[in-house]
Write a protein that holds these residues in place. Sequence first.
Motif, short mmCIF file in Angstrom:
data_model
loop_
_atom_site.label_atom_id
_atom_site.label_comp_id
_atom_site.label_asym_id
_atom_site.label_seq_id
_atom_site.Cartn_x
_atom_site.Cartn_y
_atom_site.Cartn_z
N GLU A 23 13.33 10.07 29.95
CA GLU A 23 13.01 8.70 29.59
C GLU A 23 14.23 7.80 29.79
O GLU A 23 14.10 6.65 30.20
N ASN A 107 -4.18 3.13 33.66
CA ASN A 107 -3.21 4.05 34.24
C ASN A 107 -2.79 5.15 33.26
O ASN A 107 -2.47 4.85 32.10
N LYS A 108 -2.78 6.35 33.73
CA LYS A 108 -2.37 7.49 32.91
C LYS A 108 -0.85 7.56 32.80
O LYS A 108 -0.30 8.02 31.80
N TYR A 109 -0.14 7.07 33.84
CA TYR A 109 1.31 7.17 33.90
C TYR A 109 1.94 5.78 33.79
O TYR A 109 1.29 4.77 34.08
N ARG A 113 3.66 3.32 38.62
CA ARG A 113 2.62 4.21 39.14
C ARG A 113 1.25 3.74 38.62
O ARG A 113 1.08 3.54 37.44
N ASP A 166 8.94 11.97 41.66
CA ASP A 166 9.74 11.02 40.89
C ASP A 166 10.47 9.98 41.75
O ASP A 166 10.79 8.90 41.27
#
Length: 247
Positions: A23, A107-109, A113, A166
């Motif tokens: 993070e 969005n999941k992320y 993204r 990433d």
Amino acid sequence: MLSSVFMFLVFEQPASAQETKKEEKFRKNTIHINITNPLIFGSGSVVLGYERLLKSKKHSFTINIGVTSFPDFGLIENDSLKHLNKLKDQSGFNVSADYRFYLLKENKYPAPRGVYIGPYYSYNYFGNRNSWEVKTIAGPTIVESELKLNVHTIGFEFGYQFIFRDRISLDMVLLGPGVGFYDFKVGFNNNLSDAAKQKILDALNGSLAEKFPGYGVIVDEGEFKKNGATDRTTIGYRYMIQLGFRF
């Protein structure tokens, strides 16, 4: 039993630390290269972009800038006209910007993204010079023409950005309707008869209609062939695929 719980806590702490560390390495910047323009306008089109995530971590802005040009007109020759060079002097550039809202509920992320929407502005300039041999009763005449197209577009876009490993991104503006302001004109280096001008304008119009995407929408062909110029406000559109590197 107690030993099992202890072992679980020992191994869980490093994992949590790793997550916290990831993070802290949140990547706010992405450098893009447009891969759509070269497919449409040729290898002479190179447009680079930069995206920056803002403090909210759900909004960003992008800036794109680069060079571009008209597509190759190809061979133009008939009984009364001959194109003496394909690409004598090509020039052009692209500048655009947008502001993106990443839809967290969809969005999941985390951004960048996933799905995004937002307003955009783009400016494109295209120009080139061409040399022609016009065949007349008095004999052949060499003529230079200069073609200029200025395009301002304002609109609203919908897109999706994939993130791989990433660092690598694939950014796609899927829908980008808008309003386009088009200023298109041709000039000549010497005085020509109306008939000679008409021959060149007809040839340019045919080649652009075949090679330039959306030409029939942005140009009033009747006005262009008659006057060598057209100034039009009509629909605009943005579609783009970019490859990126995050840091």
